[in-house]
Write a protein that holds these residues in place. Structure first.
Motif, PDB file in Angstrom:
ATOM      1  N   HIS A  64       0.779  -1.064  -0.069  1.00  0.00           N
ATOM      2  CA  HIS A  64       0.062  -0.123  -0.042  1.00  0.00           C
ATOM      3  C   HIS A  64       1.502   0.822   0.400  1.00  0.00           C
ATOM      4  O   HIS A  64       1.979   1.497   0.661  1.00  0.00           O
ATOM      5  N   ILE A  65       1.034   2.518  -0.986  1.00  0.00           N
ATOM      6  CA  ILE A  65       1.705   3.875  -0.980  1.00  0.00           C
ATOM      7  C   ILE A  65       0.248   4.670  -1.504  1.00  0.00           C
ATOM      8  O   ILE A  65       0.143   4.930  -2.130  1.00  0.00           O
ATOM      9  N   GLY A  66       0.769   5.350   0.155  1.00  0.00           N
ATOM     10  CA  GLY A  66       0.599   6.723  -0.183  1.00  0.00           C
ATOM     11  C   GLY A  66       1.311   7.656   0.300  1.00  0.00           C
ATOM     12  O   GLY A  66       2.451   7.383   0.722  1.00  0.00           O
ATOM     13  N   VAL A  67       0.799   8.559  -0.575  1.00  0.00           N
ATOM     14  CA  VAL A  67       2.365  10.038  -1.049  1.00  0.00           C
ATOM     15  C   VAL A  67       1.652  11.083  -0.838  1.00  0.00           C
ATOM     16  O   VAL A  67       0.398  11.437  -0.452  1.00  0.00           O
ATOM     17  N   ARG A  68       2.279  11.851  -0.764  1.00  0.00           N
ATOM     18  CA  ARG A  68       1.924  13.513  -0.162  1.00  0.00           C
ATOM     19  C   ARG A  68       1.463  14.478  -1.085  1.00  0.00           C
ATOM     20  O   ARG A  68       0.707  15.348  -1.038  1.00  0.00           O
ATOM     21  N   GLU A  69       1.830  14.257  -2.571  1.00  0.00           N
ATOM     22  CA  GLU A  69       1.964  14.913  -3.542  1.00  0.00           C
ATOM     23  C   GLU A  69       1.454  14.111  -4.847  1.00  0.00           C
ATOM     24  O   GLU A  69       1.140  13.961  -4.734  1.00  0.00           O
ATOM     25  N   ASN A  70       0.462  15.254  -5.245  1.00  0.00           N
ATOM     26  CA  ASN A  70      -0.160  15.002  -6.647  1.00  0.00           C
ATOM     27  C   ASN A  70       1.115  13.905  -8.077  1.00  0.00           C
ATOM     28  O   ASN A  70       0.435  13.088  -8.033  1.00  0.00           O
ATOM     29  N   SER A  71       1.803  15.032  -7.888  1.00  0.00           N
ATOM     30  CA  SER A  71       2.751  14.560  -9.001  1.00  0.00           C
ATOM     31  C   SER A  71       3.309  13.430  -8.957  1.00  0.00           C
ATOM     32  O   SER A  71       3.734  12.356  -9.633  1.00  0.00           O
ATOM     33  N   ALA A  72       3.789  12.500  -7.427  1.00  0.00           N
ATOM     34  CA  ALA A  72       3.568  11.323  -6.899  1.00  0.00           C
ATOM     35  C   ALA A  72       3.559  10.803  -7.264  1.00  0.00           C
ATOM     36  O   ALA A  72       3.952   9.444  -7.672  1.00  0.00           O
TER      37      ALA A  72
END
Length: 357
Positions: free
Chosen positions: A154-162
């Motif tokens: 499961h991968i959660g990221v902080r910015e839309n571009s990631a």
């Protein structure tokens, strides 16, 4: 430090026992980082100012150490390099890569520790709000990112571009989630904030960092403009100022984490170049302007957060004209409703990830 505390608190509220791996950063792996930007040192404070505030910075660092000892649950072993982690890997049921720019080549030099290279292959690996903070990943690091990130379930990221970057480089899908500091609401932060008001007069809080880009003299001039428009005092926090010439200005460089929270809580307005300054401002429902190098930069964590909350008008590039007074404020209730919705969605992502659903 505050985002690590927040993620710890949320996981424990869900019934998990947590431990933060005591990993020393920077270490030998981060020396001579060729991905660091050549202009990283352009916005350093003048040497005289750093010397003048040396005692305040020491007080700040001591306050941070006390906070860590009081609130954070660190591993009993300290690790000083990726090799030490790999050779004596700590064992858990779940491994989480926390937030901040842990996947940024610029800051971490492709450190595999932040991609959990030491965790057993069969372990449940999660990323929560990890940030790349760049428009691209260097070609020579593609293999490392691909091989490392494919082990995450499961991968959660902080910015839309990631999201697109991870899909392109690692062939994995990612979800944009809130920074951990936003998983706790202002009432939860007030439980550990200093109860004392540190400034009796009304003030604008300036939280200007110096390692992302050179926002000066724009940031200082904007603060002075706001002071003249509102009549509020100016308070600088966290870093020594670049310029000491402005009147009605106060310095709280030595603020502890608890005092930092109180200064945000009691401010009339917040000006910042920091992602977390932006996050705490909107969490506390404060009028805010976040200053970025380029408002059109797709890799900006500040731009992503403000855009997701409908606060694009409160993003300023360093070449922008200063806004008029009628544009200082926004519909706090409307933004808080959006923030509450995003908070619920982000918590649900974390709950599902921990359950491996």
């Amino acid at each position: 430090m505050l985002q690590a505390y927040a993620l710890q608190q949320v996981c424990e509220s869900l019934g998990y026992v947590t431990e933060i791996i005591d990993y020393k950063f920077p270490n030998v792996h981060h020396l001579n980082n060729k991905y660091a930007m050549a202009g990283d040192s352009l916005s350093k404070e003048p040497s005289f100012n750093r010397l003048l505030f040396a005692a305040a910075l020491m007080r700040q660092h001591n306050g941070i150490a006390r906070f860590v000892n009081k609130y954070q649950h660190l591993s009993s072993q300290t690790y000083n390099s990726p090799e030490e982690l790999l050779n004596a890997a700590p064992r858990y049921d779940v491994y989480i890569t926390g937030s901040d720019q842990v996947w940024s080549p610029r800051h971490c030099n492709g450190d595999p520790s932040f991609m959990l290279h030491f965790a057993p292959a069969e372990a449940l690996k999660i990323s929560y709000a990890s940030s790349i903070g760049a428009k691209s990943i260097p070609e020579e690091l593609h293999f490392l990112y691909k091989e490392s990130l494919r082990g995450y379930r499961h991968i959660g990221v902080r910015e839309n571009s990631a999201v697109e970057l991870i899909r392109e480089v690692a062939g994995k899908e990612a979800t944009v989630v809130l920074d951990p500091t936003l998983l706790l609401n202002m009432n939860e932060w007030n439980k550990i904030a200093s109860s004392k008001r540190l400034m009796q007069k009304k003030y604008v809080l300036c939280y200007f960092l110096n390692y992302s880009f050179n926002a000066f003299p724009y940031a200082d001039q904007f603060a002075e403009y706001i002071r003249k428009q509102t009549g509020y005092e100016i308070v600088y926090v966290a870093r020594p100022p670049h310029n000491l010439k402005y009147r009605h200005t106060h310095y709280r460089v030595g603020a502890s984490p608890e005092e930092f929270l109180a200064l945000i809580r009691d401010a009339e307005m917040i000006l910042t170049t920091s992602f977390h300054g932006t996050a705490f401002a909107v969490n506390y429902g404060k009028p805010v302007f976040t200053i970025v190098q380029d408002r059109n930069a797709g890799d900006s964590r500040q731009v992503s957060l403000m855009s997701n909350l409908g606060l694009e008008a409160h993003i300023l590039s360093i070449t922008d004209s200063f806004p008029s007074k009628e544009h200082f404020f926004y519909d706090v209730e409307k933004v808080q409703k959006k923030l509450d919705k995003l908070r619920c969605e982000s918590k649900q992502f974390l709950i599902n990830a921990l359950r491996d659903e």
